[in-house]
Scaffold this active site. Structure first.
Site, PDB file in Angstrom:
ATOM      1  N   HIS A   1      -4.283 -11.299   2.091  1.00  0.00           N
ATOM      2  CA  HIS A   1      -4.273 -11.774   3.460  1.00  0.00           C
ATOM      3  C   HIS A   1      -5.692 -11.652   4.003  1.00  0.00           C
ATOM      4  O   HIS A   1      -6.076 -10.541   4.305  1.00  0.00           O
ATOM      5  CB  HIS A   1      -3.385 -10.888   4.293  1.00  0.00           C
ATOM      6  CG  HIS A   1      -2.079 -10.486   3.659  1.00  0.00           C
ATOM      7  ND1 HIS A   1      -1.892  -9.657   2.566  1.00  0.00           N
ATOM      8  CD2 HIS A   1      -0.835 -10.835   3.998  1.00  0.00           C
ATOM      9  CE1 HIS A   1      -0.621  -9.514   2.300  1.00  0.00           C
ATOM     10  NE2 HIS A   1       0.054 -10.207   3.153  1.00  0.00           N
TER      11      HIS A   1
ATOM     12  N   ASP B   1       2.760 -10.721   8.650  1.00  0.00           N
ATOM     13  CA  ASP B   1       3.286 -10.124   7.439  1.00  0.00           C
ATOM     14  C   ASP B   1       3.401  -8.626   7.728  1.00  0.00           C
ATOM     15  O   ASP B   1       2.578  -8.067   8.444  1.00  0.00           O
ATOM     16  CB  ASP B   1       2.334 -10.394   6.271  1.00  0.00           C
ATOM     17  CG  ASP B   1       3.020 -10.193   4.941  1.00  0.00           C
ATOM     18  OD1 ASP B   1       4.238 -10.423   4.866  1.00  0.00           O
ATOM     19  OD2 ASP B   1       2.339  -9.812   3.985  1.00  0.00           O
TER      20      ASP B   1
ATOM     21  N   TYR C   1      -5.266 -12.736  -6.344  1.00  0.00           N
ATOM     22  CA  TYR C   1      -4.780 -12.497  -4.983  1.00  0.00           C
ATOM     23  C   TYR C   1      -5.804 -12.931  -3.941  1.00  0.00           C
ATOM     24  O   TYR C   1      -6.968 -12.541  -4.007  1.00  0.00           O
ATOM     25  CB  TYR C   1      -4.481 -10.998  -4.867  1.00  0.00           C
ATOM     26  CG  TYR C   1      -4.204 -10.442  -3.490  1.00  0.00           C
ATOM     27  CD1 TYR C   1      -3.274 -11.032  -2.641  1.00  0.00           C
ATOM     28  CD2 TYR C   1      -4.854  -9.288  -3.046  1.00  0.00           C
ATOM     29  CE1 TYR C   1      -3.011 -10.481  -1.396  1.00  0.00           C
ATOM     30  CE2 TYR C   1      -4.585  -8.736  -1.810  1.00  0.00           C
ATOM     31  CZ  TYR C   1      -3.665  -9.339  -0.987  1.00  0.00           C
ATOM     32  OH  TYR C   1      -3.409  -8.804   0.243  1.00  0.00           O
TER      33      TYR C   1
ATOM     34  N   CYS D   1       0.828  -1.206   0.000  1.00  0.00           N
ATOM     35  CA  CYS D   1       0.000   0.000   0.000  1.00  0.00           C
ATOM     36  C   CYS D   1       0.862   1.255   0.000  1.00  0.00           C
ATOM     37  O   CYS D   1       1.992   1.255   0.485  1.00  0.00           O
ATOM     38  CB  CYS D   1      -0.899   0.015   1.229  1.00  0.00           C
ATOM     39  SG  CYS D   1      -2.123  -1.284   1.175  1.00  0.00           S
TER      40      CYS D   1
END
Ligand code: SF4
Length: 697
Positions: free
Chosen positions: A173, A267, A170, A30
């Site tokens: 997460h 992460d 994707y 991001c």
């Protein structure tokens, strides 16, 4: 010259129909730019390509309106106009011979489509515990599944058509595809729920469809949290099983761990808790079942570590988000053997905080990050200053003073005197890394020390000298820059009491400030210590941990609703609180102290109830105030005094202007150096803003 053992990092590798020119890959991360600030996006990513990253990706790119996350800024990729914005980034990345990747995404339950006013969707009607907002998602029917798949294919085609080379399907997460894999979130009884094969069906079908649509033109990447470390995904065993099922459909595995949701996210872990390569144990599991190119992350900055990983094929490609922000030129510096110029990430997550919560990424180590377009800053290029023939006195060798001196030297100033009152340079950067868990923050000082050493022909460092007004006036410098930092209040001053706490005086042995503990080795006289933290960042919690480790009985009290609330933005809060709990620090929230006396602190607790806290000593972490005495003295000189002293300008930067987080103090010193030859260096130049203009309606 680079060491031959690092050559392996510069071998090309094929991913599907594309070739990465080396093994450095900026994984999606991001920025706050998304498609809202397309020029910032393009310049920021293009800088990484210039710095040698062979693959450069967007942040998450929602494919449709029901995957929106406003006010969080993403690379929305709903239609051709969004694609046109991101095409700028493709051009910028291609200009330097790198591949552009797009992280196509659907948030599912995690989406917050408040702007579009669609309901969130998910495998089952189970609410989003991460962002509670009084809703539960719509359980997806087969029609929804087909629509999402069509949206994904349409987005992939759009991506290919505007120049993206790598297209993600994707799921990490905690997003839609992983939600389907999760046996907790997916409680369906149809062909998309139940067994792992069924739970994987949505992801596998989507991969097949995207591959059929663009697979001959683009590499197909899957970003996957192989272990969710909580209920939001899968166990490692099932994760590895999914990799085996999907392997034939994937050209590049981008493996992570953890979830956005849940408290175990690791992460983007802060260095306070995890060191370099902390995700390797999970990528190792994936390596056992795939020979496809594998990219993994873990805040890698050490070329030896990276080369060893590629050589052993633990990883094929070194993934990086934060190391690529802290130093976009990390690959190039390794390639050219300029190892001592690598600006290593400190793992503070200031970047994450700014990208997610402020809409514009910044970086503690790299002041130019996010400023490539709007201020035109290149992290490695400095234009000669028009007044570079002047002598400069920089008073204070803390983070802002060091940074400013480096920039001035790179802009051609040949006589910069960096004068520090202490016997060593560094200021706060010298002692903050001594707080528990913050050792990697020492890189702030380490990198700058090395650069100043390399620039010693331009910058002379003087330590152990406190510059007085008379000395500043008589120094002979035409430009005086005061970067004397800030000090913690010794009387409990804060915005909670709007003034001192009655009875607070750090001259007393039982009242302590952070500097007294860290620099003067002052210690609490008794056993029971109250750390009173109004600041809300790392200092109060860090000192509580330190004093607890030294054997004190510690109470950490704060007026905020949460301990160290700023650490929520840096992904540290949950582990920090757990750590404090585990070592026996008692934590109290919503505590406002009004007065203290030996043995006792008085104030208000939750719901304004009177509170009495028994203690032997108190540590005041209330707020800092600028050490601006010299600056004010200089600025208050009568007309003509500065001129007759030969001084053309007096400026200040960093905490001396206003106490702030490290990244902003460094930025301020950097900015002043970049703009020192402007019309009024004290006032930041306006920057380019990306916004809709009524005149263009
Ligand atoms: Fe690393 Fe901190 Fe910069 Fe983020 S802000 S890239 S964590 S140094």
């Amino acid at each position: 010259m680079r060491h031959p053992r690092h050559d392996v990092l510069f071998e090309p590798i094929t991913i599907g129909p594309k070739v990465l020119r080396n093994r450095f890959y900026q994984v999606p991360h991001c920025t706050g730019f998304g498609t809202e600030k397309p020029w910032s996006q393009a310049a920021f990513r293009g800088m990484k390509a210039e710095g040698g990253w062979a693959g450069v990706c967007t942040e998450y790119a929602p494919i449709s309106q029901d995957s929106d996350t406003m006010p969080l800024v993403s690379s929305r990729f709903w239609d051709d106009a969004d694609a046109e914005n991101l095409a700028l980034m493709c051009t910028a990345v291609h200009r330097h011979g790198s591949l552009a990747g797009i992280e196509l995404h659907h948030g599912g339950v995690m989406a917050r489509p408040r702007e579009s006013r669609w309901p969130a969707i998910g495998p089952s009607q189970i609410s989003n515990a991460m962002y509670p907002d009084g809703t539960a998602p719509k359980e997806m029917d087969v029609g929804d599944i087909r629509r999402v798949q069509q949206d994904w294919v349409a987005a992939a085609v759009r991506a290919r058509d505007v120049g993206f080379d790598i297209v993600y399907v994707y799921g990490a997460h905690s997003f839609l595809l992983l939600q389907f894999l999760s046996p907790m979130l997916n409680q369906r009884s149809d062909a998309y729920g139940g067994t792992l094969e069924n739970r994987a069906r949505l992801w596998l079908e989507t991969l097949e469809l995207v591959r059929a649509a663009v697979g001959s033109d683009c590499a197909i990447a899957a970003r996957f949290a192989v272990e969710a470390l909580g209920p939001w995904g899968v166990s490692t065993e099932e994760g590895v099983g999914f990799v085996q099922m999907a392997d034939h459909l994937v050209d590049l595995w981008d493996i992570t761990v953890g979830a956005v949701a849940g408290m175990e996210r690791i992460d983007s872990a802060a260095s306070r808790f995890f060191g370099e390569g902390y995700e390797l144990k999970w990528t190792h599991e994936v390596r056992q079942v795939t020979q496809k190119p594998l990219v993994g992350v873990g805040r890698f900055t050490n070329p030896d570590t990276m080369a060893a990983l590629v050589r052993s094929r633990e990883l094929d490609v070194i993934g990086a988000a934060r190391p690529s922000i802290a130093d976009p030129f990390l690959p190039k510096k390794i390639e050219e053997g300029r190892y001592d110029e690598i600006r290593e990430c400190i793992g503070c997550n200031f970047c994450y905080s700014r990208a997610e919560y402020s809409g514009h990424l910044g970086c503690t180590q790299n002041a130019a990050a996010g400023e490539e377009h709007r201020r035109g800053w290149h992290p490695e290029v400095f234009t000669p200053a028009t007044n570079a023939d002047r002598d400069v006195l920089v008073v204070g060798a803390g983070p802002a003073g060091m940074e400013c001196s480096i920039v001035l030297a790179k802009r051609g100033f040949g006589r910069v005197h960096l004068v520090e009152a202490a016997n060593e340079i560094g200021g706060t950067a010298r002692w903050i890394p001594k707080l528990p868990g913050l050792g990697e923050w020492g890189r702030v000082l380490g990198w700058r020390t090395v650069q100043l050493q390399k620039l010693r022909k331009n910058v002379e460092i003087v330590t152990g000298v406190t510059i007085s007004l008379e000395q500043a006036l008589g120094y002979g410098a035409e430009l005086v820059i005061v970067t004397t930092g800030s000090s913690w209040a010794t009387d409990g001053l804060s915005g909670v009491t709007f003034g001192p706490i009655v009875g607070a005086d750090a001259g007393e042995p039982w009242v302590l400030t952070p500097e007294q503990i860290m620099l003067e080795d002052k210690r609490p006289p008794g056993q029971r210590v109250l750390v009173y933290d109004c600041e809300g960042y790392f200092m109060g919690a860090g000192l509580a941990e330190l004093l607890r480790e030294e054997g004190h009985q510690v109470v950490l009290a704060t007026p905020h609703e949460q301990i160290a609330p700023v650490c929520f933005e840096t992904l540290e809060s949950y582990r920090l609180r757990r750590r404090l709990h585990e070592i026996g620090v008692e934590m109290m929230t919503e505590i406002s102290l009004e007065s203290i006396q030996p043995g006792l602190a008085l104030g208000l607790g939750p719901y304004e109830s009177p509170i009495r806290l028994v203690m032997d000593a108190i540590v005041l972490v209330t707020q800092r105030t600028s050490r601006d005495g010299l600056y004010r003295e200089l600025m208050s000189q009568p007309d003509g005094v500065l001129r007759s002293a030969g001084i053309e300008g007096v400026y200040r930067a960093g905490d001396c202007v206003a106490p702030r987080v490290l990244g902003d103090a460094i930025f301020d010193g950097h900015r002043l150096g970049r703009e020192i030859d402007g019309a009024d260096p004290a006032v930041p130049l306006p920057y380019l803003r990306e916004r809709p203009l009524a005149s263009q309606a």
